[in-house]
Design a protein around this motif. Structure first.
Motif, short mmCIF file in Angstrom:
data_model
loop_
_atom_site.label_atom_id
_atom_site.label_comp_id
_atom_site.label_asym_id
_atom_site.label_seq_id
_atom_site.Cartn_x
_atom_site.Cartn_y
_atom_site.Cartn_z
N MET A 17 9.82 -1.34 9.78
CA MET A 17 9.15 -0.55 10.44
C MET A 17 7.67 -0.21 9.63
O MET A 17 7.91 0.42 8.44
CB MET A 17 9.43 0.69 11.08
N VAL A 18 6.60 -0.69 9.99
CA VAL A 18 5.29 -0.78 9.16
C VAL A 18 4.32 0.63 9.82
O VAL A 18 4.06 0.34 11.06
CB VAL A 18 4.77 -1.78 8.77
N ASP A 19 3.78 1.37 9.01
CA ASP A 19 2.86 2.36 9.66
C ASP A 19 1.38 1.63 9.81
O ASP A 19 0.91 1.65 8.61
CB ASP A 19 2.90 3.64 8.85
N VAL A 20 1.09 1.12 10.62
CA VAL A 20 -0.09 0.30 10.83
C VAL A 20 -1.34 1.23 10.68
O VAL A 20 -2.49 0.78 10.89
CB VAL A 20 -0.24 -0.78 11.97
N THR A 21 -1.17 2.57 10.76
CA THR A 21 -2.15 3.62 10.67
C THR A 21 -2.53 3.97 9.39
O THR A 21 -3.49 4.70 9.15
CB THR A 21 -1.92 4.84 11.61
N HIS A 22 -1.52 3.60 8.50
CA HIS A 22 -1.80 3.86 6.88
C HIS A 22 -3.42 3.61 6.51
O HIS A 22 -3.57 2.30 6.80
CB HIS A 22 -0.71 3.36 6.31
N PRO A 23 -3.87 4.36 5.91
CA PRO A 23 -5.48 3.86 5.25
C PRO A 23 -5.43 2.42 4.57
O PRO A 23 -6.19 1.76 4.72
CB PRO A 23 -5.77 4.91 4.42
N GLN A 24 -4.27 2.00 3.79
CA GLN A 24 -4.34 0.72 3.33
C GLN A 24 -4.07 -0.55 4.02
O GLN A 24 -4.00 -1.65 3.82
CB GLN A 24 -3.36 0.78 1.97
N MET A 25 -3.62 -0.05 5.17
CA MET A 25 -3.44 -1.08 6.30
C MET A 25 -4.78 -1.62 7.18
O MET A 25 -4.83 -2.26 8.07
CB MET A 25 -2.22 -0.75 7.40
N ARG A 26 -5.96 -0.80 6.76
CA ARG A 26 -7.02 -0.82 7.41
C ARG A 26 -8.03 -1.93 6.61
O ARG A 26 -7.85 -1.97 5.66
CB ARG A 26 -7.74 0.45 7.75
N PRO A 27 -8.77 -2.57 7.40
CA PRO A 27 -8.91 -2.62 8.76
C PRO A 27 -7.85 -3.24 9.47
O PRO A 27 -7.05 -4.23 8.67
CB PRO A 27 -10.34 -3.41 8.98
N ALA A 28 -7.36 -3.34 10.68
CA ALA A 28 -6.18 -3.84 11.18
C ALA A 28 -6.53 -5.25 11.91
O ALA A 28 -5.58 -5.64 12.39
CB ALA A 28 -5.90 -2.85 12.33
N ARG A 29 -7.35 -6.11 11.38
CA ARG A 29 -7.58 -7.15 11.83
C ARG A 29 -6.42 -8.30 11.35
O ARG A 29 -5.84 -9.08 12.34
CB ARG A 29 -8.95 -7.84 11.17
N ASP A 30 -5.90 -8.04 10.29
CA ASP A 30 -4.68 -9.06 9.92
C ASP A 30 -3.76 -8.00 9.16
O ASP A 30 -3.52 -7.93 7.90
CB ASP A 30 -5.23 -10.11 9.04
N PRO A 31 -2.88 -7.43 9.87
CA PRO A 31 -1.86 -6.62 9.25
C PRO A 31 -0.91 -7.17 8.33
O PRO A 31 -0.60 -6.67 7.25
CB PRO A 31 -0.93 -6.17 10.61
N MET A 32 -0.35 -8.38 8.45
CA MET A 32 0.46 -9.02 7.47
C MET A 32 -0.18 -9.07 6.26
O MET A 32 0.37 -8.85 5.10
CB MET A 32 0.82 -10.46 8.01
N ARG A 33 -1.52 -9.56 6.22
CA ARG A 33 -2.41 -9.57 4.82
C ARG A 33 -2.60 -8.32 4.27
O ARG A 33 -2.37 -8.13 3.07
CB ARG A 33 -3.64 -10.36 5.20
N SER A 34 -2.97 -7.33 5.14
CA SER A 34 -3.01 -5.73 4.56
C SER A 34 -1.77 -5.21 3.95
O SER A 34 -1.81 -4.75 2.89
CB SER A 34 -3.55 -4.98 5.90
N LEU A 35 -0.77 -5.72 4.62
CA LEU A 35 0.73 -5.22 4.13
C LEU A 35 0.94 -5.86 2.76
O LEU A 35 1.23 -5.18 1.84
CB LEU A 35 1.65 -5.28 4.99
N ILE A 36 0.99 -7.21 2.45
CA ILE A 36 1.06 -7.67 1.51
C ILE A 36 0.07 -7.50 0.39
O ILE A 36 0.45 -7.16 -0.66
CB ILE A 36 1.16 -9.45 1.63
N TYR A 37 -1.02 -7.71 0.65
CA TYR A 37 -2.03 -7.58 -0.53
C TYR A 37 -2.74 -6.16 -0.93
O TYR A 37 -3.10 -5.94 -1.67
CB TYR A 37 -3.22 -8.21 -0.11
N ALA A 38 -2.52 -5.11 0.15
CA ALA A 38 -3.15 -3.67 -0.11
C ALA A 38 -1.87 -2.74 0.11
O ALA A 38 -1.72 -1.94 -1.20
CB ALA A 38 -4.20 -3.44 0.85
#
Length: 118
Positions: A31-52
């Motif tokens: 379960m991932v918090d997609v509202t976390h600031p480092q998950m933004r922008p939400a265009r590509d959540p998988m990329r945001s999770l892995i790289y940020a």
């Protein structure tokens, strides 16, 4: 793409106990918090999770249906105890480093810290 990674993969393996969330199935999920600031922008959540965001955005992890992370905290190990053991091991290694170095240099000479610690 999603079916290929879930039900399609299970079908290819001739397994009906994986690849979906259903009674009797072995469930591994995060379960991932997609509202976390480092998950933004939400265009590509998988990329945001892995790289940020990394582990900062992970709220819970279940393996075979059992919670192993809840509210961002690992449940299956004594994290503080492991960190204390790591600190003690580092002290031993730092103390022995001059005997292991060809020039008998202390760790601060081999690898100077970025900032001086007070």
């Amino acid at each position: 793409m999603f079916d290929a990674a879930t039900i399609g993969g299970a079908t290819a393996l001739n397994r009906d106990d994986i690849g979906r969330l259903a009674p009797g199935c072995r469930a591994d999920f995060v379960m991932v918090d997609v509202t976390h600031p480092q998950m933004r922008p939400a265009r590509d959540p998988m990329r945001s999770l892995i790289y940020a965001a990394g582990d900062r955005a992970i709220r819970s992890v279940h393996v075979d249906g059992q919670a192993v992370v809840r509210d961002g905290k690992v449940l299956t190990m004594d994290y503080e105890g492991a960190a204390a053991h790591l600190d003690e091991a580092q002290k031993r290694i730092v103390a022995r480093a001059p005997q292991q170095d060809w020039a008998h240099r202390p760790v601060d000479k081999i690898s100077p810290p970025t900032f001086r610690w007070a």
